[in-house]
Motif scaffolding. Structure first.
Motif, PDB file in Angstrom:
ATOM      1  N   HIS A 169      -0.998  11.085 -48.570  1.00 58.87           N
ATOM      2  CA  HIS A 169       0.068  12.006 -48.966  1.00 58.87           C
ATOM      3  C   HIS A 169      -0.495  13.427 -48.893  1.00 58.87           C
ATOM      4  CE1 HIS A 169       2.811   9.002 -51.239  1.00 58.87           C
ATOM      5  NE2 HIS A 169       2.196   8.422 -50.208  1.00 58.87           N
ATOM      6  N   VAL A 170       0.269  14.299 -48.258  1.00 61.09           N
ATOM      7  CA  VAL A 170      -0.278  15.628 -47.958  1.00 61.09           C
ATOM      8  C   VAL A 170       0.762  16.737 -48.119  1.00 61.09           C
ATOM      9  CG1 VAL A 170      -2.032  14.790 -46.325  1.00 61.09           C
ATOM     10  CG2 VAL A 170       0.269  15.360 -45.485  1.00 61.09           C
ATOM     11  N   ILE A 171       0.227  17.946 -48.269  1.00 61.21           N
ATOM     12  CA  ILE A 171       1.053  19.152 -48.214  1.00 61.21           C
ATOM     13  C   ILE A 171       0.514  19.997 -47.060  1.00 61.21           C
ATOM     14  CG2 ILE A 171       1.610  21.319 -49.415  1.00 61.21           C
ATOM     15  CD1 ILE A 171       1.712  19.739 -52.012  1.00 61.21           C
ATOM     16  N   PRO A 172       1.358  20.287 -46.062  1.00 59.04           N
ATOM     17  CA  PRO A 172       0.912  21.182 -44.994  1.00 59.04           C
ATOM     18  C   PRO A 172       0.775  22.603 -45.545  1.00 59.04           C
ATOM     19  CG  PRO A 172       3.055  20.158 -44.475  1.00 59.04           C
ATOM     20  CD  PRO A 172       2.760  19.852 -45.893  1.00 59.04           C
ATOM     21  N   CYS A 173      -0.269  23.300 -45.112  1.00 64.02           N
ATOM     22  CA  CYS A 173      -0.549  24.628 -45.679  1.00 64.02           C
ATOM     23  C   CYS A 173      -0.536  25.686 -44.582  1.00 64.02           C
ATOM     24  CB  CYS A 173      -1.920  24.631 -46.345  1.00 64.02           C
ATOM     25  SG  CYS A 173      -2.047  23.423 -47.668  1.00 64.02           S
ATOM     26  N   TYR A 174       0.353  26.665 -44.728  1.00 60.76           N
ATOM     27  CA  TYR A 174       0.413  27.700 -43.682  1.00 60.76           C
ATOM     28  C   TYR A 174      -0.834  28.570 -43.693  1.00 60.76           C
ATOM     29  CZ  TYR A 174       1.752  31.113 -47.253  1.00 60.76           C
ATOM     30  OH  TYR A 174       1.768  31.921 -48.346  1.00 60.76           O
ATOM     31  N   GLN A 175      -1.480  28.652 -44.820  1.00 64.04           N
ATOM     32  CA  GLN A 175      -2.759  29.365 -44.882  1.00 64.04           C
ATOM     33  C   GLN A 175      -3.852  28.301 -44.753  1.00 64.04           C
ATOM     34  OE1 GLN A 175      -4.822  32.106 -44.289  1.00 64.04           O
ATOM     35  NE2 GLN A 175      -3.015  33.016 -45.223  1.00 64.04           N
ATOM     36  N   ALA A 176      -4.567  28.320 -43.624  1.00 61.70           N
ATOM     37  CA  ALA A 176      -5.581  27.285 -43.386  1.00 61.70           C
ATOM     38  C   ALA A 176      -6.819  27.539 -44.247  1.00 61.70           C
ATOM     39  CB  ALA A 176      -5.966  27.283 -41.917  1.00 61.70           C
ATOM     40  N   GLU A 177      -7.714  26.556 -44.261  1.00 55.59           N
ATOM     41  CA  GLU A 177      -9.026  26.734 -44.911  1.00 55.59           C
ATOM     42  C   GLU A 177     -10.025  25.870 -44.136  1.00 55.59           C
ATOM     43  OE1 GLU A 177      -9.358  25.300 -48.954  1.00 55.59           O
ATOM     44  OE2 GLU A 177     -11.469  25.870 -49.030  1.00 55.59           O
ATOM     45  N   LYS A 182     -15.877  33.295 -40.925  1.00 54.78           N
ATOM     46  CA  LYS A 182     -16.447  34.342 -41.776  1.00 54.78           C
ATOM     47  C   LYS A 182     -15.569  34.656 -42.976  1.00 54.78           C
ATOM     48  CE  LYS A 182     -14.945  38.452 -39.228  1.00 54.78           C
ATOM     49  NZ  LYS A 182     -15.362  39.657 -38.541  1.00 54.78           N
ATOM     50  N   PHE A 183     -14.252  34.449 -42.833  1.00 59.30           N
ATOM     51  CA  PHE A 183     -13.361  34.669 -43.983  1.00 59.30           C
ATOM     52  C   PHE A 183     -13.656  33.605 -45.053  1.00 59.30           C
ATOM     53  CE2 PHE A 183     -11.021  36.548 -40.459  1.00 59.30           C
ATOM     54  CZ  PHE A 183     -10.524  37.716 -41.014  1.00 59.30           C
ATOM     55  N   CYS A 184     -13.655  32.342 -44.618  1.00 59.55           N
ATOM     56  CA  CYS A 184     -13.865  31.255 -45.575  1.00 59.55           C
ATOM     57  C   CYS A 184     -15.224  31.363 -46.254  1.00 59.55           C
ATOM     58  CB  CYS A 184     -13.730  29.898 -44.885  1.00 59.55           C
ATOM     59  SG  CYS A 184     -12.032  29.465 -44.477  1.00 59.55           S
ATOM     60  N   LYS A 185     -16.239  31.765 -45.466  1.00 58.37           N
ATOM     61  CA  LYS A 185     -17.589  31.838 -46.040  1.00 58.37           C
ATOM     62  C   LYS A 185     -17.801  33.052 -46.925  1.00 58.37           C
ATOM     63  CE  LYS A 185     -20.487  29.452 -42.641  1.00 58.37           C
ATOM     64  NZ  LYS A 185     -21.161  29.778 -41.384  1.00 58.37           N
ATOM     65  N   SER A 186     -16.924  34.048 -46.777  1.00 59.19           N
ATOM     66  CA  SER A 186     -17.165  35.319 -47.491  1.00 59.19           C
ATOM     67  C   SER A 186     -17.089  35.165 -49.003  1.00 59.19           C
ATOM     68  CB  SER A 186     -16.129  36.354 -47.053  1.00 59.19           C
ATOM     69  OG  SER A 186     -14.864  36.039 -47.621  1.00 59.19           O
ATOM     70  N   GLY A 187     -16.285  34.220 -49.456  1.00 60.47           N
ATOM     71  CA  GLY A 187     -16.063  34.102 -50.899  1.00 60.47           C
ATOM     72  C   GLY A 187     -15.188  35.231 -51.428  1.00 60.47           C
ATOM     73  N   LYS A 188     -14.676  36.079 -50.531  1.00 53.09           N
ATOM     74  CA  LYS A 188     -13.892  37.232 -50.974  1.00 53.09           C
ATOM     75  C   LYS A 188     -12.402  37.082 -50.714  1.00 53.09           C
ATOM     76  CE  LYS A 188     -17.610  40.510 -50.109  1.00 53.09           C
ATOM     77  NZ  LYS A 188     -18.055  41.685 -49.373  1.00 53.09           N
ATOM     78  N   ASN A 190      -8.935  34.218 -49.438  1.00 55.13           N
ATOM     79  CA  ASN A 190      -8.447  32.883 -49.061  1.00 55.13           C
ATOM     80  C   ASN A 190      -7.946  32.864 -47.623  1.00 55.13           C
ATOM     81  OD1 ASN A 190      -6.136  34.488 -49.547  1.00 55.13           O
ATOM     82  ND2 ASN A 190      -4.910  32.691 -50.025  1.00 55.13           N
ATOM     83  N   LEU A 191      -7.936  34.011 -46.959  1.00 51.78           N
ATOM     84  CA  LEU A 191      -7.491  34.030 -45.567  1.00 51.78           C
ATOM     85  C   LEU A 191      -8.530  33.296 -44.722  1.00 51.78           C
ATOM     86  CD1 LEU A 191      -6.322  37.756 -45.260  1.00 51.78           C
ATOM     87  CD2 LEU A 191      -4.947  35.751 -45.829  1.00 51.78           C
ATOM     88  N   CYS A 192      -8.045  32.559 -43.704  1.00 48.99           N
ATOM     89  CA  CYS A 192      -8.952  31.818 -42.817  1.00 48.99           C
ATOM     90  C   CYS A 192      -8.637  32.242 -41.388  1.00 48.99           C
ATOM     91  CB  CYS A 192      -8.715  30.316 -42.986  1.00 48.99           C
ATOM     92  SG  CYS A 192      -9.524  29.300 -41.726  1.00 48.99           S
ATOM     93  N   GLY A 193      -9.694  32.439 -40.603  1.00 49.38           N
ATOM     94  CA  GLY A 193      -9.478  32.938 -39.242  1.00 49.38           C
ATOM     95  C   GLY A 193      -9.423  31.873 -38.174  1.00 49.38           C
ATOM     96  N   LYS A 194      -9.710  30.615 -38.542  1.00 49.19           N
ATOM     97  CA  LYS A 194      -9.948  29.604 -37.504  1.00 49.19           C
ATOM     98  C   LYS A 194      -8.756  29.359 -36.571  1.00 49.19           C
ATOM     99  CE  LYS A 194     -12.009  25.371 -36.242  1.00 49.19           C
ATOM    100  NZ  LYS A 194     -12.639  24.159 -36.660  1.00 49.19           N
ATOM    101  N   VAL A 195      -7.553  29.250 -37.134  1.00 50.29           N
ATOM    102  CA  VAL A 195      -6.411  28.913 -36.271  1.00 50.29           C
ATOM    103  C   VAL A 195      -5.326  29.996 -36.296  1.00 50.29           C
ATOM    104  CG1 VAL A 195      -6.802  26.423 -36.456  1.00 50.29           C
ATOM    105  CG2 VAL A 195      -5.309  27.557 -38.132  1.00 50.29           C
ATOM    106  N   ARG A 196      -5.627  31.133 -36.942  1.00 47.19           N
ATOM    107  CA  ARG A 196      -4.584  32.131 -37.182  1.00 47.19           C
ATOM    108  C   ARG A 196      -3.978  32.694 -35.894  1.00 47.19           C
ATOM    109  NH1 ARG A 196      -0.807  34.488 -37.773  1.00 47.19           N
ATOM    110  NH2 ARG A 196      -0.066  35.883 -39.420  1.00 47.19           N
ATOM    111  N   ASP A 236      -5.938  20.253 -38.574  1.00 43.46           N
ATOM    112  CA  ASP A 236      -6.504  19.526 -39.730  1.00 43.46           C
ATOM    113  C   ASP A 236      -6.952  20.485 -40.841  1.00 43.46           C
ATOM    114  OD1 ASP A 236      -8.717  20.496 -38.315  1.00 43.46           O
ATOM    115  OD2 ASP A 236      -9.844  18.613 -38.403  1.00 43.46           O
ATOM    116  N   VAL A 237      -7.261  21.725 -40.470  1.00 42.59           N
ATOM    117  CA  VAL A 237      -7.690  22.685 -41.500  1.00 42.59           C
ATOM    118  C   VAL A 237      -6.506  23.203 -42.314  1.00 42.59           C
ATOM    119  CG1 VAL A 237      -9.794  23.411 -40.331  1.00 42.59           C
ATOM    120  CG2 VAL A 237      -7.624  24.538 -39.752  1.00 42.59           C
ATOM    121  N   SER A 238      -5.318  22.725 -41.987  1.00 42.86           N
ATOM    122  CA  SER A 238      -4.100  23.170 -42.676  1.00 42.86           C
ATOM    123  C   SER A 238      -3.440  22.038 -43.449  1.00 42.86           C
ATOM    124  CB  SER A 238      -3.103  23.713 -41.646  1.00 42.86           C
ATOM    125  OG  SER A 238      -3.694  24.672 -40.820  1.00 42.86           O
TER     126      SER A 238
END
Ligand SMILES: NC(=O)C1=CN([C@@H]2O[C@H](COP(=O)(O)OP(=O)(O)OC[C@H]3O[C@@H](n4cnc5c(N)ncnc54)[C@H](O)[C@@H]3O)[C@@H](O)[C@H]2O)C=CC1
Ligand SMILES: N[C@@H](CCC(=O)N[C@@H](CSC=O)C(=O)NCC(=O)O)C(=O)O
Ligand SMILES: [Zn+2]
Ligand SMILES: [Zn+2]
Length: 458
Positions: A169-177, A182-188, A190-196, A236-238
């Motif tokens: 059971h899942v929720i699709p997320c428009y903001q990926a993770e 570098k966004f995800c690793k920054s700790g600063k 929640n924006l993710c650059g991988k699939v944007r 999958d990251v979403s």
């Protein structure tokens, strides 16, 4: 003897009763009472009254477990039949801005590497869907399949997908993770650059193509989610995997509006106990801001809306005072500054109106007041204020998805809902079937509608 609520099994009974009650409010669901092998319908089983003996207390728990296993096996077998195949299903296609959505047969290609195909069971409508549909979104592409506030079950996964499997059971997320960029690793952030770049262009990363088509003609994805379709394909990251016990017709709201409002308070502004707060716009997002501010211990929560009917409702979410700008000759920022001895500690714009964004900043207290922009403004719109407003210590911020890291924190929000620590049911004012999607958009523009949840499968 009837149960008195003190036993473990009784807690399960209560949970089931609560969900059954809420799932039927305002709904004419022909499936009610049936044993359809999907999501929340599992909760609609007839339960025998339990008594005080150990034997009868265990019945609901065992019944629940058996049903969950049979649900899983049944879903697994049906997904075996479709894995690797093109699925033809119903989707609501937006062919042109503002023209009614057309429900029609859409072909949904199988997921490629790093992709997940989801059977969407319930989707809600968010104001951002209407915004893109209106043609005012610079990223809006047509024809497309809108929708980004939903819940469903994984039907199949592409190569290399390890964190979810069919039946989850899942929720699709428009903001990926992705947890790697570098966004995800920054700790600063929640924006993710991988699939944007792909989600903004309405395609999938792998081949920069769409998985949706109608008679061979591609239909664009939207926000990487496209939940106005009985089946969708996402990266999958979403995908956030959630508690299978959670009612999907409720937790679909955790795909956007409710987390955005709560997170704007908890993550972006970090409102402290005793703070004063002003909220501009009391739709779902604004009310979730009120709920978050109340839980953060705000002392005054001032709701601002041009629709005075919103106040009665807003009190239930924590709003303590209400101001309608139409009732005042002075600019609304001045009204709030006068009401609060120099301005509020925090303000939130939950409309998408750039004039209101300015007012929201300028009603903040000199020296420390922080204003958070949540609303999405139309293409070409710009914000302005006198730089002196910032020189004198006010802070202007914005938030996307309330600063929540989607895959990590959406399951946590689901758990909070299951523990009754956050509201969801109270935001759902309407339930309709998929065929009524255009009616649901009409309702959105009426003051009485917060969220309308659509059921995608009969
Ligand atoms: N940044 C983010 O991550 C997200 C942003 N949004 C955006 O947040 C905004 C709010 O979304 P919803 O709550 O779903 O919208 P909504 O349309 O349900 O609520 C807006 C409220 O603002 C009120 N309003 C309109 N004009 C006003 C004015 N001039 N002054 C005072 N009140 C006014 C309306 O009466 C309504 O109650 C939208 O722009 C949406 O696109 C939504 C979700 C996530
Ligand atoms: N496409 C628009 C911007 C739309 C926007 O700001 N979206 C919000 C979410 S709104 C949800 O209902 C957001 O999270 N933005 C961050 C992002 O990466 O998209 C435009 O181009 O103006
Ligand atoms: Zn949204
Ligand atoms: Zn990332």
């Amino acid at each position: 003897m009837k149960h008195n609520g003190g036993c473990k099994a009784h807690a399960v009974v209560n949970n089931i009763s609560r969900n059954e009650h809420h799932s039927t409010v305002g709904s004419k669901d022909p499936m009610r009472g049936s044993r359809k092998v999907e999501g929340h319908f599992r909760r609609q089983l007839p339960l025998t009254e339990c008594d005080d003996s150990d034997h009868t207390e265990r019945i609901p728990v065992q019944f629940d477990l058996i049903y969950r296993i049979s649900e899983y096996i049944s879903f697994f077998l049906s997904s075996m039949a479709t894995q690797g195949q093109v699925i033809t299903c119903k989707a609501a296609v937006a062919y042109e801005p503002n023209k009614p959505l057309v429900i029609e047969d859409v072909q949904v290609a199988p997921p490629q590497a790093g992709e997940v195909r989801i059977k969407i069971l319930f989707t809600a409508l968010c104001h951002t869907d209407a915004y893109t549909w209106s043609g005012k979104d610079p990223e809006g592409l047509f024809p497309c399949i809108l929708g980004h506030e939903a819940a469903g079950i994984v039907e199949s996964v592409g190569e290399g997908v390890t964190e979810v499997q069919p039946g989850d059971h899942v929720i699709p997320c428009y903001q990926a993770e992705c947890r790697e960029c570098k966004f995800c690793k920054s700790g600063k952030t929640n924006l993710c650059g991988k699939v944007r770049t792909a989600t903004g262009a309405g395609v999938m990363m792998n081949d920069r193509k769409s998985r949706f088509s109608v008679n061979g003609k591609p239909i664009y994805h939207f926000m990487g989610t496209s939940t106005f379709s009985q089946y969708t394909v996402v990266h999958d990251v979403s995908v956030a995997k959630i508690d299978p016990q959670a009612p999907l017709d409720k937790v679909c709201l955790l795909g956007c509006g409710v987390p955005t409002g709560l997170g704007a308070v908890w993550n972006t502004a970090k409102v402290e106990p005793g703070s004063t707060v002003a909220i501009f716009g009391l739709g779902t997002v604004g009310l979730a801001v009120a709920e978050g501010a109340k839980s953060a211990g705000a002392s005054r929560i001032i709701g601002v809306d041009i629709d005075s009917k919103k106040y009665g409702l807003a009190k239930n979410f924590g709003v303590t005072e209400f101001v309608n700008p139409k009732d005042h000759d002075k600019p609304i920022q001045q009204v709030i500054v006068d009401l609060t001895d120099g301005g509020v500690d925090y303000s939130f714009e939950c409309i998408g109106n750039v004039s209101v964004m300015r007012a929201a900043l300028e009603c903040c207290h000199k020296g420390w007041g922080t204003s958070v922009i949540i609303g999405v403004a139309a293409s070409g719109q710009e914000i302005s204020t006198r730089p002196f407003q910032l020189v004198t210590g006010r802070v202007w911020k914005g938030t996307a998805f309330g600063g929540f890291k989607s895959r990590s924190q959406v399951p946590w929000l689901v758990d909070k809902y299951m523990k009754k620590e956050i509201k969801i049911d109270e935001y759902i004012t309407h339930n309709l079937t998929f065929g009524d999607i255009n009616k649901a958009f009409d309702l959105m523009h009426e003051g009485s509608c917060l969220r309308c949840v659509l059921k995608l499968h009969e």
